[in-house]
Design a protein around this motif. Structure first.
Motif, short mmCIF file in Angstrom:
data_model
loop_
_atom_site.label_atom_id
_atom_site.label_comp_id
_atom_site.label_asym_id
_atom_site.label_seq_id
_atom_site.Cartn_x
_atom_site.Cartn_y
_atom_site.Cartn_z
N ALA A 151 0.83 -1.21 0.00
CA ALA A 151 0.00 0.00 0.00
C ALA A 151 0.86 1.25 0.00
O ALA A 151 0.54 2.25 -0.67
CB ALA A 151 -0.92 -0.01 1.22
N GLY A 155 0.76 3.37 -3.31
CA GLY A 155 0.16 4.67 -3.04
C GLY A 155 1.08 5.82 -3.38
O GLY A 155 0.64 6.86 -3.87
N THR A 184 -9.92 5.39 -10.95
CA THR A 184 -9.65 4.62 -9.72
C THR A 184 -8.20 4.82 -9.26
O THR A 184 -7.92 4.99 -8.07
CB THR A 184 -9.91 3.12 -9.96
OG1 THR A 184 -11.28 2.95 -10.34
CG2 THR A 184 -9.63 2.31 -8.70
N TRP A 185 -7.28 4.80 -10.22
CA TRP A 185 -5.86 4.98 -9.90
C TRP A 185 -5.59 6.37 -9.30
O TRP A 185 -4.88 6.49 -8.31
CB TRP A 185 -5.05 4.78 -11.17
CG TRP A 185 -3.57 5.00 -11.01
CD1 TRP A 185 -2.86 6.06 -11.47
CD2 TRP A 185 -2.63 4.15 -10.35
NE1 TRP A 185 -1.53 5.94 -11.15
CE2 TRP A 185 -1.36 4.76 -10.45
CE3 TRP A 185 -2.73 2.93 -9.69
CZ2 TRP A 185 -0.21 4.20 -9.91
CZ3 TRP A 185 -1.58 2.36 -9.15
CH2 TRP A 185 -0.35 3.00 -9.27
N GLU A 187 -7.75 8.27 -7.80
CA GLU A 187 -8.38 8.35 -6.48
C GLU A 187 -7.47 7.72 -5.42
O GLU A 187 -7.39 8.18 -4.28
CB GLU A 187 -9.73 7.62 -6.49
CG GLU A 187 -10.86 8.43 -7.11
CD GLU A 187 -11.16 9.69 -6.31
OE1 GLU A 187 -11.13 9.62 -5.07
OE2 GLU A 187 -11.39 10.75 -6.93
N LEU A 188 -6.78 6.65 -5.82
CA LEU A 188 -5.82 6.02 -4.90
C LEU A 188 -4.71 6.99 -4.55
O LEU A 188 -4.28 7.08 -3.39
CB LEU A 188 -5.23 4.76 -5.55
CG LEU A 188 -4.14 4.02 -4.74
CD1 LEU A 188 -4.70 3.53 -3.42
CD2 LEU A 188 -3.59 2.85 -5.56
N LYS A 191 -6.06 9.50 -2.10
CA LYS A 191 -6.20 8.90 -0.77
C LYS A 191 -4.84 8.73 -0.10
O LYS A 191 -4.74 8.80 1.13
CB LYS A 191 -6.90 7.55 -0.88
CG LYS A 191 -8.38 7.64 -1.22
CD LYS A 191 -9.00 6.26 -1.33
CE LYS A 191 -10.48 6.35 -1.69
NZ LYS A 191 -11.11 5.01 -1.82
N ASN A 192 -3.82 8.49 -0.90
CA ASN A 192 -2.49 8.31 -0.31
C ASN A 192 -2.01 9.58 0.37
O ASN A 192 -1.34 9.53 1.40
CB ASN A 192 -1.48 7.90 -1.39
CG ASN A 192 -0.16 7.45 -0.80
OD1 ASN A 192 -0.07 6.38 -0.22
ND2 ASN A 192 0.86 8.29 -0.91
#
Length: 377
Positions: A151, A155, A184-185, A187-188, A191-192
């Motif tokens: 992660a 991330g 999606t990528w 958004e990751l 979020k990171n």
């Protein structure tokens, strides 16, 4: 028209820089970096705590607690920054292994997960296996699960893409629709950033507690020193004050003043000075009973070992005296180490903490620059 993100290699390199704080991994080998990082961090974090001396050694303890309070607040904050920006040592190898150019296909699959989820899932398994093997290969200072390391690395790369994407939007070079296949990528990556913020908050909260605890101990020891000055400053002044009052009484009597004026002058002086000293002692002792023996117990007087004269005669006297002199020298050395050892220890800790505060700041600043450069690329 579909826009491109950073090249996978560029994003990976920037991400590894973010994780490790190294602007260029080619500048020093991972082995050398890991060794240097571990040695510094082990020594630096080890200086946050010390061995508290016996309570009778108040001055050394006060010095230790005050230097700890400063070290935990100043150097400790830098150490936290190093851990966050340079990253844990266990992330250096796995990040470098996972972002090897041989895995560009897997990274592209992750980026385009919206278009082909099965392919992205297989890529994730491959990279997790790479991370697992890299983690098993090297002995590291921190232990994380493979999922946690995965992660962190994934991330970080996604974050670099997200930062690049935001720059593209701000400059008007692209629109959100241009990146719809990589939603999606991205958004990751977003979020990171929040994950890093949350990690920093946790670290800062833990640091704040350490600082508060160290501050309380330093304040407690400082208060004890104040009580010593209050108690013993009064105690040592009382005999002289009493003698001064007696002298004043004689002077006033010799001046043929009425007894009522003599008593008034002496009683007033006693009330204003002597009684306050006595009250100071009582107040200090009530707050901290140990203040009474704080000075007398600080350093135990040296006592020379007794000479055993049993069986002494002219034939063995010289040898026994020479042995006795050696024994006295040994006992004196032992007394000095015991009596002044706490002071030496406190001074050494102060020097080490001061030195590592500057070193920690230097490393922290370098990690900040590397992190900033990586985020802005």
């Amino acid at each position: 028209m579909k826009k491109s993100l950073l090249s996978v290699g560029a994003a990976c390199l920037a991400a590894v820089s973010t994780i490790t704080g190294c602007g260029s991994l080619e500048q020093q080998s991972p082995d050398a970096y890991l060794k240097e990082l571990n040695q510094f961090m082990d020594k630096a974090t080890g200086l946050e705590n010390h061995q508290r001396q016996e309570e009778r050694h108040l001055l050394p303890n006060a010095s230790l607690s005050s230097s700890k309070a400063l070290y935990v607040a100043i150097a400790g904050a830098s150490l936290d920054a190093i851990e966050l920006r340079y990253g844990k040592a266990d992330e250096l190898y796995v990040a470098k292994a996972a972002t090897d150019p041989n895995y560009i296909g897997e990274w592209n699959a992750l980026r385009n997960a919206d278009a082909d989820q099965d392919k992205a899932a297989k890529a994730a398994e491959t990279l997790k296996d790479v991370i697992k093997k890299a983690y098993e290969t090297y002995q590291t200072r921190n232990k994380k699960s493979v999922d946690e390391l995965y992660a962190s690395v994934i991330g970080a790369v996604a974050q670099q893409d997200y930062l690049f994407y935001k720059k593209q939007l701000k400059a008007g070079d692209a629109t959100a629709d241009d990146y719809k296949d990589q939603k999606t990528w991205l958004e990751l990556g977003k979020k990171n950033i929040q994950r890093v913020v949350d990690e920093e908050k946790k670290v800062m909260d833990e640091r704040a507690k350490k600082v508060e605890d160290a501050k309380k101990q330093a304040e407690a020891d400082e208060r004890k020193i104040q009580l010593i000055l209050k108690y013993h400053g009064s105690r040592l002044a009382i005999p002289g004050t009493k003698a001064g009052i007696a002298a004043l009484r004689n002077v006033l009597a010799d001046a043929k003043l009425p007894p009522v004026l003599v008593n008034f002058g002496c009683d007033y002086l006693k009330k204003q000075i002597l009684d306050k000293m006595v009250q100071n002692m009582a107040d200090a002792e009530k707050e901290w009973p140990g203040v009474v023996t704080a000075i007398s117990d600080a350093i135990t007087p040296y006592e020379m070992p007794k000479f055993d004269a049993a069986g002494l005669n002219a034939f063995n006297a010289k040898d026994r005296i020479l042995k006795y002199v050696d024994a006295v020298g040994s006992s004196l050395d032992a007394w000095q180490k015991k009596a002044f050892g706490p002071y030496v220890y406190a001074a050494e800790m102060f020097g080490k903490r001061t030195g590592y505060t500057f070193k920690a700041w230097s490393w922290s600043y370098e990690s900040y620059k590397a992190y900033k450069e990586a985020a802005e690329d």
